[in-house]
Design an enzyme around this catalytic site. Structure first.
Site, PDB file in Angstrom:
ATOM      1  N   ASN A   1       1.474  -1.227  -8.242  1.00  0.00           N
ATOM      2  CA  ASN A   1       0.266  -0.411  -8.350  1.00  0.00           C
ATOM      3  C   ASN A   1      -0.439  -0.669  -9.678  1.00  0.00           C
ATOM      4  OD1 ASN A   1       2.645   1.128  -9.248  1.00  0.00           O
ATOM      5  ND2 ASN A   1       1.277   2.854  -9.558  1.00  0.00           N
TER       6      ASN A   1
ATOM      7  N   CYS B   1      -3.036   0.853  -4.916  1.00  0.00           N
ATOM      8  CA  CYS B   1      -1.611   1.028  -4.667  1.00  0.00           C
ATOM      9  C   CYS B   1      -0.943  -0.336  -4.501  1.00  0.00           C
ATOM     10  CB  CYS B   1      -1.398   1.843  -3.399  1.00  0.00           C
ATOM     11  SG  CYS B   1      -2.076   3.503  -3.451  1.00  0.00           S
TER      12      CYS B   1
ATOM     13  N   GLU C   1       1.089  -1.383  -2.225  1.00  0.00           N
ATOM     14  CA  GLU C   1       1.073  -1.899  -0.855  1.00  0.00           C
ATOM     15  C   GLU C   1      -0.211  -2.670  -0.576  1.00  0.00           C
ATOM     16  OE1 GLU C   1       3.394   2.046  -0.719  1.00  0.00           O
ATOM     17  OE2 GLU C   1       1.733   1.192  -1.849  1.00  0.00           O
TER      18      GLU C   1
ATOM     19  N   CYS D   1      -2.946   3.389   2.282  1.00  0.00           N
ATOM     20  CA  CYS D   1      -2.137   2.179   2.486  1.00  0.00           C
ATOM     21  C   CYS D   1      -1.704   2.043   3.941  1.00  0.00           C
ATOM     22  CB  CYS D   1      -0.927   2.192   1.564  1.00  0.00           C
ATOM     23  SG  CYS D   1      -1.370   1.896  -0.158  1.00  0.00           S
TER      24      CYS D   1
END
Length: 160
Positions: free
Chosen positions: A62, A73, A75, A115
């Site tokens: 992140n 983030c 992801e 995400c």
């Protein structure tokens, strides 16, 4: 009036050592990259490791910003990089590790809503489920066989 029931099913591994060997390695990569997170505001660090069908491992952590919505983030950092670098590759597996500088995260921490929606886009595009493994800093690891398990009523292009 009708009623629908939606359920989610996860496999639970009590330790990293219980994971299949390839996922152990992927989770260790997620833990290592988590330490590179830039999180001076939340002090909450997340690392992600993706396994692609071409054998590549993509990492993300992140990245925060004083203008909070401008950060990303872990992801989405990893998924968007995979899409940019290997647009034809499929994401097979995702390992997520999250930790707080303030307290020990002992429960599995899944991807946030934004995400989940981003991962859904790639799962739908590739028409192949993405296995998602997630954990806190310590403790159990949850495995979801597909993003659809985490976001059963997902929004996609068919609604547009």
């Amino acid at each position: 009036m009708n009623k629908i029931t939606i359920t989610a099913e996860f496999n639970v591994f009590e330790t990293i050592e219980e994971l299949p060997y390839d996922i152990q390695n992927l989770m260790h990569e997620a833990v290592t990259i988590r330490k590179t997170a830039y999180a001076p505001y939340s002090n909450f660090k997340v690392g992600v490791a993706l396994k692609l069908d071409n054998g590549e491992i993509i990492l993300g952590s992140n990245q925060e910003n004083a203008a909070y919505p401008s950060g990303l983030c872990a992801e989405r950092v990893a998924v968007f990089y995979a899409g940019a670098k290997y647009p034809e590759a499929k994401i097979l597996k995702m390992a997520i590790s999250a930790a707080s500088d303030s307290n020990t995260t002992g429960a599995p921490i899944p991807p946030c809503g934004a995400c989940r929606q981003s991962i859904a886009e790639y799962e739908i595009k590739q028409n192949t489920p993405i296995e998602i493994y997630f954990m806190g800093e310590i403790g159990a690891i949850y495995k979801s066989d597909s993003l659809k398990n985490l976001l059963p009523l997902l929004f996609d292009k068919k609604f547009l």
